[in-house]
Scaffold this active site. Structure first.
Site, PDB file in Angstrom:
ATOM      1  N   ARG A  88       4.241   8.887   6.380  1.00 34.11           N
ATOM      2  CA  ARG A  88       5.675   9.107   6.130  1.00 34.11           C
ATOM      3  C   ARG A  88       6.140   8.236   4.971  1.00 34.11           C
ATOM      4  O   ARG A  88       5.380   7.470   4.392  1.00 34.11           O
ATOM      5  CB  ARG A  88       6.484   8.775   7.391  1.00 34.11           C
ATOM      6  CG  ARG A  88       6.209   7.389   7.957  1.00 34.11           C
ATOM      7  CD  ARG A  88       6.940   7.171   9.258  1.00 34.11           C
ATOM      8  NE  ARG A  88       6.549   5.928   9.915  1.00 34.11           N
ATOM      9  CZ  ARG A  88       7.120   5.449  11.014  1.00 34.11           C
ATOM     10  NH1 ARG A  88       8.114   6.117  11.566  1.00 34.11           N
ATOM     11  NH2 ARG A  88       6.701   4.328  11.548  1.00 34.11           N
ATOM     12  N   TYR A 128       6.506 -11.512   4.733  1.00 36.46           N
ATOM     13  CA  TYR A 128       6.511 -10.343   3.856  1.00 36.46           C
ATOM     14  C   TYR A 128       6.613 -10.765   2.393  1.00 36.46           C
ATOM     15  O   TYR A 128       5.863 -10.279   1.531  1.00 36.46           O
ATOM     16  CB  TYR A 128       7.672  -9.425   4.234  1.00 36.46           C
ATOM     17  CG  TYR A 128       7.723  -8.133   3.463  1.00 36.46           C
ATOM     18  CD1 TYR A 128       6.917  -7.060   3.821  1.00 36.46           C
ATOM     19  CD2 TYR A 128       8.581  -7.976   2.376  1.00 36.46           C
ATOM     20  CE1 TYR A 128       6.959  -5.857   3.116  1.00 36.46           C
ATOM     21  CE2 TYR A 128       8.629  -6.781   1.659  1.00 36.46           C
ATOM     22  CZ  TYR A 128       7.819  -5.730   2.036  1.00 36.46           C
ATOM     23  OH  TYR A 128       7.856  -4.547   1.327  1.00 36.46           O
ATOM     24  N   ILE A 182       7.336   6.438   1.611  1.00 37.52           N
ATOM     25  CA  ILE A 182       6.846   6.342   0.243  1.00 37.52           C
ATOM     26  C   ILE A 182       5.422   6.872   0.128  1.00 37.52           C
ATOM     27  O   ILE A 182       5.090   7.610  -0.809  1.00 37.52           O
ATOM     28  CB  ILE A 182       6.930   4.886  -0.245  1.00 37.52           C
ATOM     29  CG1 ILE A 182       8.397   4.465  -0.425  1.00 37.52           C
ATOM     30  CG2 ILE A 182       6.169   4.703  -1.560  1.00 37.52           C
ATOM     31  CD1 ILE A 182       8.577   2.989  -0.754  1.00 37.52           C
ATOM     32  N   LYS A 242       3.630 -10.004  -0.460  1.00 36.34           N
ATOM     33  CA  LYS A 242       3.877  -9.152  -1.621  1.00 36.34           C
ATOM     34  C   LYS A 242       3.662  -9.907  -2.932  1.00 36.34           C
ATOM     35  O   LYS A 242       3.195  -9.335  -3.921  1.00 36.34           O
ATOM     36  CB  LYS A 242       5.283  -8.551  -1.551  1.00 36.34           C
ATOM     37  CG  LYS A 242       5.435  -7.516  -0.440  1.00 36.34           C
ATOM     38  CD  LYS A 242       4.402  -6.400  -0.553  1.00 36.34           C
ATOM     39  CE  LYS A 242       4.577  -5.314   0.483  1.00 36.34           C
ATOM     40  NZ  LYS A 242       3.586  -4.223   0.346  1.00 36.34           N
ATOM     41  N   ASN A 288      -0.904   1.450   0.059  1.00 39.01           N
ATOM     42  CA  ASN A 288       0.527   1.407   0.339  1.00 39.01           C
ATOM     43  C   ASN A 288       0.861   0.856   1.723  1.00 39.01           C
ATOM     44  O   ASN A 288       1.983   0.405   1.958  1.00 39.01           O
ATOM     45  CB  ASN A 288       1.093   2.829   0.187  1.00 39.01           C
ATOM     46  CG  ASN A 288       2.485   2.975   0.735  1.00 39.01           C
ATOM     47  OD1 ASN A 288       3.448   2.488   0.163  1.00 39.01           O
ATOM     48  ND2 ASN A 288       2.615   3.648   1.872  1.00 39.01           N
TER      49      ASN A 288
END
Length: 271
Positions: free
Chosen positions: A26, A177, A28, A181, A105
């Site tokens: 689902r 997070y 992106i 990243k 992703n």
């Protein structure tokens, strides 16, 4: 169409290419899979820890894009044996046994404005899980993908980072997070440098606040207007806003890009 423009557009086509997208059930990731099909990819692996979601997405996309073969794989990117097995199975299922494009992703996030999400209260379990999926998982995927790309001296690896690798989101808190990243951005630079001579292009995209299921939960909705006001473009990003940068990195139009990052954030990082 003149010869120059025809040649340029030809570089953006993915005719006959094989590709995988992790976290593609689902949001992106699903739209990246659609973009690959729209550009002519022959086969796209839909990788996700949610097996039911991966199957449903494959069924839907197969109806919309019958010329592309969509193949679901249930995979946990935090487990080396899981990702290697899924990628090996996908490639073995291709007629010419090759992998041209890979988009890493898949990611998770523990986030909120309550004190329980503050760095001093973050649990070790949540920290380690975020690191395992968002950073170690991307590294493991890159390794497994490169195994098939290096012998052919060709491959496009696109890691999905975030503007959170550069700024500290506010008012919500998610220390793990942010950290992962930022790590994905530098991992991309490192692999981009190491694997350039091997014919592998490793680049990344860093989205800003996107209008997806992840920003539509009831507890998140009160923050949406704040995010919009903090963004120079004065709107949330749409998944379609990522299609151009993604296609550039997936195609031969990015033949001199290694370890690059494309930030797609509506200008948020400019403040």
């Amino acid at each position: 169409m003149d010869r120059v423009s025809s040649s340029l557009l030809q570089k953006l086509l993915l005719q006959g290419k094989t590709a995988i997208v992790t976290g593609a059930a689902r949001g992106i990731g699903k739209n990246f899979a659609k973009t690959l099909a729209q550009a002519g990819a022959a086969s796209v692996g839909i990788f996700d820890v949610d097996a039911t979601g991966a199957n449903a997405t494959c069924h839907q996309l197969q109806q919309e894009y019958p010329n592309t073969r969509f193949i679901p794989h249930a995979v946990d990117v935090a487990r080396r044996e899981s990702i290697h097995q899924a990628i090996d199975d996908f490639v073995d299922g291709q007629q010419d046994k090759r992998l041209d494009i890979a988009c890493n992703n898949a990611a998770i996030i523990y986030s909120g404005t309550d004190d329980q999400y503050a760095a001093e209260n973050a649990s070790l379990e949540q920290w380690e899980k975020t690191i395992q999926v968002n950073l170690t998982g991307v590294f493991l995927c890159c390794q497994a993908e490169a195994k098939w790309m290096i012998p052919r001296k060709y491959g496009k690896i696109i890691n999905i980072a975030s503007m959170s690798g550069h700024i500290v989101n506010h008012p919500q808190k998610h220390v793990a997070y942010h950290t992962t990243k930022a790590g994905v951005v530098h991992l991309t630079k490192t692999l981009g440098a190491e694997w350039a001579e091997k014919g592998i292009h490793v680049n990344c995209i860093s989205p800003g606040y996107m209008d997806t299921w992840q920003t539509s939960f009831e507890q998140v909705k009160p923050l949406r207007e704040y995010w919009i006001q903090c963004t120079p473009a004065k709107r949330l990003g749409q998944v379609q806003d990522l299609e151009g940068p993604f296609l550039l990195l997936a195609s031969d139009a990015s033949s001199f890009m290694y370890g690059a990052e494309i930030i797609v954030d509506g200008g948020y990082c400019l403040w």
